[in-house]
Design a protein around this motif. Structure first.
Motif: not given
Length: 281
Positions: A115-117, A128-143
């Motif tokens: 998750g990209m927070g 504060v965390r945005h309500p849309a967080s995480p904005v997308f998901r990807d891998g492997y260990d996308a960071r």
């Protein structure tokens, strides 16, 4: 490599987060300046020795000048297990519409769908965390996100693999108009090396100088090493575009005092160091 390539001057340590009796490190980090005001540093932090999957808070420090002295502040964000976060890695902060936006990797139970927070702040101290967080998901260990304005859209660069389950180490990117809704992933750089865990396309940073775009990635070939690639297209870099190398880990580029500077940090590196950065004329 082009003999008139990108080089760095001497690195000088500017910030050590350690406390009496306990050494701490700063790894992937970000620097941002308030309009006409103080500089803020945020980064991965943990006591030595390194334990990346126990990195659960972001360091915060401020200074009037990137060369210091830096003042240590309490951590600004802690891992949120209820949101499925497993760690806090590699913050990057941009300012838009009088709001500061912090993108980071919060992990998750599935390393092929990290998750990209996103957290937001009005003052750089309270997040504060945005309500849309995480904005997308990807891998492997996308960071290791890095966000840049290109034309009339935002671009987020990050390291990943050519397929979420593994493959070539790549620098991926997505685009957005509002920092919340992001396009499907595309690839800006693909390396011949393959794997799943940490690779040599980590800590991507894209900077513009003159008519060219420069991509900084590492560790290459060792932990303390960043290669630099040049292109006339911010969305495409090639292994043949290599034009420089600096002895830095998790390098970030800033502009201050009309000059370019590059940072260095990481496990066992004694905090954050800074050096002048020189581009070919």
């Amino acid at each position: 490599m082009n003999s008139a390539g990108v080089t760095a001057g001497r690195f000088r340590h500017v910030y050590d987060p350690s406390e009496p009796g306990q050494r701490w490190y700063i790894n992937d980090h970000t620097l941002i300046q308030e309009p006409g005001g103080s500089w803020h540093l945020f980064g991965i932090t943990h006591p030595e020795p390194a334990d990346p999957f126990d990195e659960t808070e972001f360091a915060h420090a401020t200074a009037d000048d990137p060369s210091g002295p830096w003042v240590k502040h309490p951590p600004v964000l802690a891992v949120d297990r209820e949101r499925g976060e497993r760690h806090l890695w590699a913050p990057f902060v941009v300012r838009d519409r009088d709001l500061y936006w912090m993108f980071y990797d919060g992990g998750g139970s599935d390393r092929t769908a990290t998750g990209m927070g996103l957290a937001v702040s009005t003052d750089l101290f309270h997040w504060v965390r945005h309500p849309a967080s995480p904005v997308f998901r990807d891998g492997y260990d996308a960071r290791d996100p890095m966000v840049l304005r290109v034309g009339d859209e935002w671009v987020i660069y990050y390291c990943a693999t050519s397929a979420p389950g593994g493959g070539n180490h790549v620098v991926a990117y997505r685009t957005s108009r509002d920092l919340l809704r992001w396009s499907d992933r595309r690839i800006a750089y693909i390396d011949p090396t393959t794997g799943t865990d940490a690779g040599n396309t980590e800590s991507p940073f894209v900077a513009r100088h003159g008519a060219h775009w420069y991509l900084f990635i590492g560790p290459r070939p060792d932990y303390v090493g960043t290669d630099i690639f040049r292109s006339d297209n911010p969305f495409h870099f090639d292994t043949s575009d290599r034009v420089g190398h600096v002895r830095a880990h998790a390098a970030e580029v800033i502009v201050h005092g009309g000059a370019y500077w590059v940072t260095h940090a990481g496990w066992g590196q004694g905090g954050v160091a800074l050096a002048p950065l020189y581009f070919p004329s």
